[in-house]
Design a protein around this motif. Structure first.
Motif, PDB file in Angstrom:
ATOM      1  N   LYS A  50      12.851  -9.249   6.539  1.00  0.00           N
ATOM      2  CA  LYS A  50      11.472  -9.171   7.015  1.00  0.00           C
ATOM      3  C   LYS A  50      10.501  -9.476   5.889  1.00  0.00           C
ATOM      4  CE  LYS A  50       9.800  -4.551   6.187  1.00  0.00           C
ATOM      5  NZ  LYS A  50       8.994  -3.461   6.657  1.00  0.00           N
ATOM      6  N   GLU A  51       9.402 -10.143   6.266  1.00  0.00           N
ATOM      7  CA  GLU A  51       8.321 -10.341   5.320  1.00  0.00           C
ATOM      8  C   GLU A  51       7.299  -9.256   5.585  1.00  0.00           C
ATOM      9  OE1 GLU A  51       6.668 -14.314   5.483  1.00  0.00           O
ATOM     10  OE2 GLU A  51       4.910 -13.629   4.366  1.00  0.00           O
ATOM     11  N   PHE A  52       6.750  -8.691   4.526  1.00  0.00           N
ATOM     12  CA  PHE A  52       5.770  -7.617   4.671  1.00  0.00           C
ATOM     13  C   PHE A  52       4.594  -8.102   5.526  1.00  0.00           C
ATOM     14  CE2 PHE A  52       2.542  -4.802   2.329  1.00  0.00           C
ATOM     15  CZ  PHE A  52       2.783  -3.742   3.191  1.00  0.00           C
ATOM     16  N   ARG A  53       4.176  -7.305   6.496  1.00  0.00           N
ATOM     17  CA  ARG A  53       3.062  -7.606   7.420  1.00  0.00           C
ATOM     18  C   ARG A  53       3.330  -8.808   8.324  1.00  0.00           C
ATOM     19  NH1 ARG A  53      -0.371  -4.123   5.592  1.00  0.00           N
ATOM     20  NH2 ARG A  53      -0.668  -3.872   3.367  1.00  0.00           N
ATOM     21  N   GLY A  54       4.566  -8.994   8.737  1.00  0.00           N
ATOM     22  CA  GLY A  54       4.846 -10.021   9.740  1.00  0.00           C
ATOM     23  C   GLY A  54       5.370 -11.294   9.133  1.00  0.00           C
ATOM     24  N   SER A 272       1.016  -2.683  13.240  1.00  0.00           N
ATOM     25  CA  SER A 272       0.923  -2.850  11.797  1.00  0.00           C
ATOM     26  C   SER A 272       2.301  -2.943  11.147  1.00  0.00           C
ATOM     27  CB  SER A 272       0.116  -1.713  11.178  1.00  0.00           C
ATOM     28  OG  SER A 272       0.264  -0.550  11.927  1.00  0.00           O
ATOM     29  N   ALA A 273       3.358  -2.514  11.866  1.00  0.00           N
ATOM     30  CA  ALA A 273       4.688  -2.603  11.281  1.00  0.00           C
ATOM     31  C   ALA A 273       5.012  -4.049  10.902  1.00  0.00           C
ATOM     32  CB  ALA A 273       5.735  -2.080  12.264  1.00  0.00           C
ATOM     33  N   TRP A 276       9.267  -8.350  12.214  1.00  0.00           N
ATOM     34  CA  TRP A 276       9.787  -9.321  13.182  1.00  0.00           C
ATOM     35  C   TRP A 276      11.301  -9.245  13.337  1.00  0.00           C
ATOM     36  CZ3 TRP A 276       6.591 -14.516  12.817  1.00  0.00           C
ATOM     37  CH2 TRP A 276       5.236 -14.219  12.993  1.00  0.00           C
TER      38      TRP A 276
ATOM     39  N   GLU B  58      -4.306  -5.822  13.625  1.00  0.00           N
ATOM     40  CA  GLU B  58      -2.909  -6.155  13.426  1.00  0.00           C
ATOM     41  C   GLU B  58      -2.443  -7.216  14.413  1.00  0.00           C
ATOM     42  OE1 GLU B  58      -4.116  -3.058  13.306  1.00  0.00           O
ATOM     43  OE2 GLU B  58      -3.806  -2.766  11.157  1.00  0.00           O
ATOM     44  N   LEU B  61      -3.694 -10.514  13.224  1.00  0.00           N
ATOM     45  CA  LEU B  61      -2.901 -11.025  12.103  1.00  0.00           C
ATOM     46  C   LEU B  61      -1.576 -11.600  12.612  1.00  0.00           C
ATOM     47  CD1 LEU B  61      -2.692 -11.138   8.933  1.00  0.00           C
ATOM     48  CD2 LEU B  61      -1.329  -9.066   9.104  1.00  0.00           C
ATOM     49  N   ALA B  62      -0.944 -10.855  13.547  1.00  0.00           N
ATOM     50  CA  ALA B  62       0.352 -11.305  14.077  1.00  0.00           C
ATOM     51  C   ALA B  62       0.205 -12.649  14.791  1.00  0.00           C
ATOM     52  CB  ALA B  62       0.921 -10.250  15.033  1.00  0.00           C
ATOM     53  N   LYS B  65      -0.259 -15.401  12.268  1.00  0.00           N
ATOM     54  CA  LYS B  65       0.981 -15.702  11.548  1.00  0.00           C
ATOM     55  C   LYS B  65       1.989 -16.414  12.435  1.00  0.00           C
ATOM     56  CE  LYS B  65       1.384 -12.788   7.577  1.00  0.00           C
ATOM     57  NZ  LYS B  65       2.349 -12.019   6.785  1.00  0.00           N
ATOM     58  N   GLN B 165      -2.462   2.304  14.348  1.00  0.00           N
ATOM     59  CA  GLN B 165      -1.837   3.104  13.295  1.00  0.00           C
ATOM     60  C   GLN B 165      -2.814   3.399  12.162  1.00  0.00           C
ATOM     61  OE1 GLN B 165       0.654   1.887   9.885  1.00  0.00           O
ATOM     62  NE2 GLN B 165       2.309   1.998  11.368  1.00  0.00           N
ATOM     63  N   GLU B 327       3.652  -1.779   0.064  1.00  0.00           N
ATOM     64  CA  GLU B 327       4.742  -1.971   1.015  1.00  0.00           C
ATOM     65  C   GLU B 327       5.601  -0.717   1.168  1.00  0.00           C
ATOM     66  OE1 GLU B 327       7.034  -5.503   0.463  1.00  0.00           O
ATOM     67  OE2 GLU B 327       8.262  -5.124   2.245  1.00  0.00           O
ATOM     68  N   GLN B 330       3.764   1.735   3.271  1.00  0.00           N
ATOM     69  CA  GLN B 330       3.602   1.208   4.627  1.00  0.00           C
ATOM     70  C   GLN B 330       4.878   1.422   5.449  1.00  0.00           C
ATOM     71  OE1 GLN B 330       0.703   0.148   6.029  1.00  0.00           O
ATOM     72  NE2 GLN B 330       1.908   0.161   7.911  1.00  0.00           N
ATOM     73  N   ASP B 334       5.039   3.355   8.909  1.00  0.00           N
ATOM     74  CA  ASP B 334       5.626   2.815  10.145  1.00  0.00           C
ATOM     75  C   ASP B 334       6.595   3.811  10.751  1.00  0.00           C
ATOM     76  OD1 ASP B 334       4.197   0.520   9.806  1.00  0.00           O
ATOM     77  OD2 ASP B 334       5.832  -0.613   8.900  1.00  0.00           O
TER      78      ASP B 334
END
Lengths: 306, 342
Positions: A50-54, A272-273, A276, B58, B61-62, B65, B165, B327, B330, B334
């Protein structure tokens, strides 16, 4: 529905013999581009880092499956013990989807029977009525359901007005609300296949059973049910499988308090997890479960037709 | 539902600008920018506007990306998300002097910590995240985070939290008096345990309905953005916005220029447009937040200048930004969030 297609079927098949394979081409294209390719991507992603933040890093990793099955504590540094979190979430989803399927069966089966036993002329009208709610988007229907069910909504007002209850019943934000929402969303998927099966049923067989002194219950169980079983199984699958991955009803009616599989997966991509690979792994595990269910039911219907 | 309506509205805007002199594709929060303002922009510049909406930083952002980069020209992230997007190399750079109206920015928002020198963004709206309480249901003291995490019996089971979150954990940290993104294990455990206990008092997690359920009475308390709370009050709910003595969350949404924006010129024009006091005041009048541009105060309608939601009282606790966690923290956050919703 299916009757009449057999006469002249062979002759027609001859006519299209030369292009038979080409006729399948569109389906194959759709299947490959829209079904197999996304599943393939998901499968690959579930084994990446996984890459941090998606996003993903192109390095092989089992971390996603480890996270699913191993509980390593809040800080992730304890030895592996069984992770109950996701089993709980999956079990809850199975239970909710199962309850919704049962509700749909209890109401859908008699409904299908009712429609199939109407005069042939009026049946299309009944089928049409079953599909009317489907003209409205699922999101809108689910939100409307929320308005209907809430504490000071029309349903509670009506029940209080009729004197059935004194205080409003709280349904919204409970598991029951989720089950009602799922059942309501997918009811026609139960009614239509059962209707198709019942319609083909030769009611002379039940008359014959009655002539042979079978009670109504025995006739239903020994004569009617075996004949319409493929329809019932198809209906159950069509309600159960989409319910399993649903996230609209749990979010809107259940208050998003308890993850179902669908919302858990959504959270990995939209929340926020941003994990992916884990979302992909959870989706693959869900997919495997659905495949097992389909295989079992395919074997069941094979046995019943043999 | 809102998403559908905004999309429909976006089509309507595209339809009016038949003789387009350019395109602009906006990725924006839901129910935030008034439709008239987009139409005004189209009328002034001839640029066709298309807008998609999101309900959390979030999810924005998703979506970016997962292939959204190169589709949109501008987006509207909050403070901490601007920081994350700069770190991820997702923002384009605005050259010195490129924005004609750059001088209109309020000094307080011209050089923020999340985008020093405003190289990628302009101030849009700022406000706070706290909660509103139905005064018919509860008459006692509301200016404490206990209302959310350790509520009186009248409110237990009638509380809605934002399904976000960042804002829930920030508020929870304020409640416990621990720093955000704490690396201290005891503090993180305490945070986890406290939330597990608080969940028993909560009815739901919902962001985009947080206003409607206060108006309908489905929830007696809802964690909410200040302007959204003001709107709920204006729609008839007898609610009061709380300023907890322990503190509350403040935020600033900024309009950012996305890297690879397909219509960079239109994006710059749009930013200049939003730096005009008259235009940004229209957003403030609609969304009930506060603008970061000089000369807006005379253009505000109703009691916006004086309403409680926009004016923290003297005895309010400190307002803090949501922090960007490392990280390693975080991952624990999570885990706490999953524990909370499992």
């Amino acid at each position: 529905m299916a009757g009449g297609a057999t006469t002249g079927g062979a002759a027609r098949a001859e006519t299209y013999a030369g292009v038979r394979n080409w006729l399948l081409l569109p389906s194959w294209l759709v299947l490959c581009i829209l079904v197999l390719a996304p599943i393939g991507i998901m499968l690959v992603y579930s084994f990446l880092t996984k890459e941090f933040r998606g996003g993903v890093i192109w390095e092989f990793s089992l971390a996603a499956y480890d996270q699913f099955f191993c509980d390593r504590g809040l800080f992730g540094d304890e030895p592996c013990s069984i992770e109950w979190t996701y089993i709980t979430i999956f079990w809850r989803s199975i239970w909710q989807a199962g309850a919704a399927t049962l509700l749909a069966l209890l109401i859908g089966f008699p409904t299908a029977f009712f429609i199939a036993t109407r005069p042939e002329r009026s049946r299309p009208l009944w089928v049409f009525l079953i599909t009317v709610p489907y003209w409205v988007n699922l999101l809108i229907r689910t939100v409307s359901m929320k308005f209907l069910l809430r504490d000071n909504g029309p349903m509670n007002d009506a029940l209080i007005g009729m004197g059935v209850i004194a205080e409003p019943i709280t349904i919204i934000n409970t598991n029951l609300a989720v089950q009602i929402g799922l059942f309501y969303s997918y009811l026609p998927f139960m009614v239509l296949p059962i209707y198709a099966a019942v319609e083909r049923f030769d009611f002379r067989l039940s008359e014959a059973a009655a002539d042979l002194y079978a009670s109504k219950w025995v006739t239903l169980r020994r004569v009617v049910l075996p004949a319409v079983r493929p329809g019932v199984i198809a209906g159950c699958i069509l309600v159960f499988v989409p319910s399993l991955g649903a996230f609209l009803a749990p979010d809107l009616l259940g208050g998003a308090k308890n993850f179902m599989i669908g919302s858990l997966i959504e959270e990995q991509f939209k929340g926020s997890a941003g994990n992916w690979p884990f979302g992909a792994a959870a989706a693959m595990i869900l997919l495997s479960m659905v495949l097992v269910i389909l295989l079992i039911s395919a074997r069941q219907s094979q046995r019943s037709s043999a | 539902m809102k998403r559908l309506m905004t999309t429909a509205a976006a089509f309507a805007v595209s339809a009016t600008g038949a003789m387009a002199e350019g395109e602009l594709v906006i990725y924006h929060w839901f129910e935030y920018i008034p439709q008239d303002l987009l139409e005004k922009f189209t009328a002034e510049t001839g640029i066709n506007v298309t807008m998609d909406t999101y309900d959390s930083n979030e999810s924005m952002l998703a979506a970016l990306k997962a292939g959204g980069m190169g589709t949109y020209d501008v987006a509207v992230p909050s403070d901490y998300m601007v920081d994350i997007m700069i770190g991820g190399g997702m923002l384009g750079e605005i050259a010195e002097g490129e924005l004609a109206n750059a001088g209109n920015m309020q000094a307080a928002w011209a050089d923020p910590s999340f985008d020093p020198g405003r190289k990628h963004s302009i101030p849009y709206q700022w406000g706070s995240t706290s909660f509103s309480v139905n005064r018919d249901v509860y008459q006692g003291e509301i200016n404490t985070t206990d209302i959310l995490f350790n509520p009186p019996a009248e409110l237990s089971g009638k509380i809605n939290m934002l399904d976000s979150q960042g804002e829930v954990l920030a508020m929870a940290s304020i409640h416990l008096g621990i720093p955000q993104c704490s690396t201290d294990r005891e503090q993180l455990k305490a945070l986890n345990d406290m939330l597990q206990g608080a969940k028993a008092h909560w009815a739901s997690f919902n962001s985009d309905n947080s206003k409607d359920i206060l108006v309908s009475g489905d929830a007696a308390v809802s964690q909410i953005w200040n302007g959204f709370g003001a709107k709920a009050r204006n729609e008839g709910a007898n609610i009061e916005y709380a300023y907890p003595k322990e503190g509350y969350v403040v935020w600033m949404d900024s309009v950012v220029l996305l890297k690879d924006a397909p219509n960079r010129d239109s994006a710059i024009k749009f930013m200049d447009f939003l730096l005009e006091p008259e235009n940004i005041a229209a957003v403030t009048n609609f969304a009930q937040y506060s603008a970061g541009v000089e000369g807006v105060s005379d253009l505000l309608e109703g009691d916006l200048a004086t309403q409680r939601e926009s004016n923290p009282p003297a005895d309010a606790g400190p307002g803090v930004f949501v922090q960007v966690c490392s990280e390693e923290v975080q991952v624990v956050y999570d885990q706490i969030w999953t524990n909370l919703k499992k």
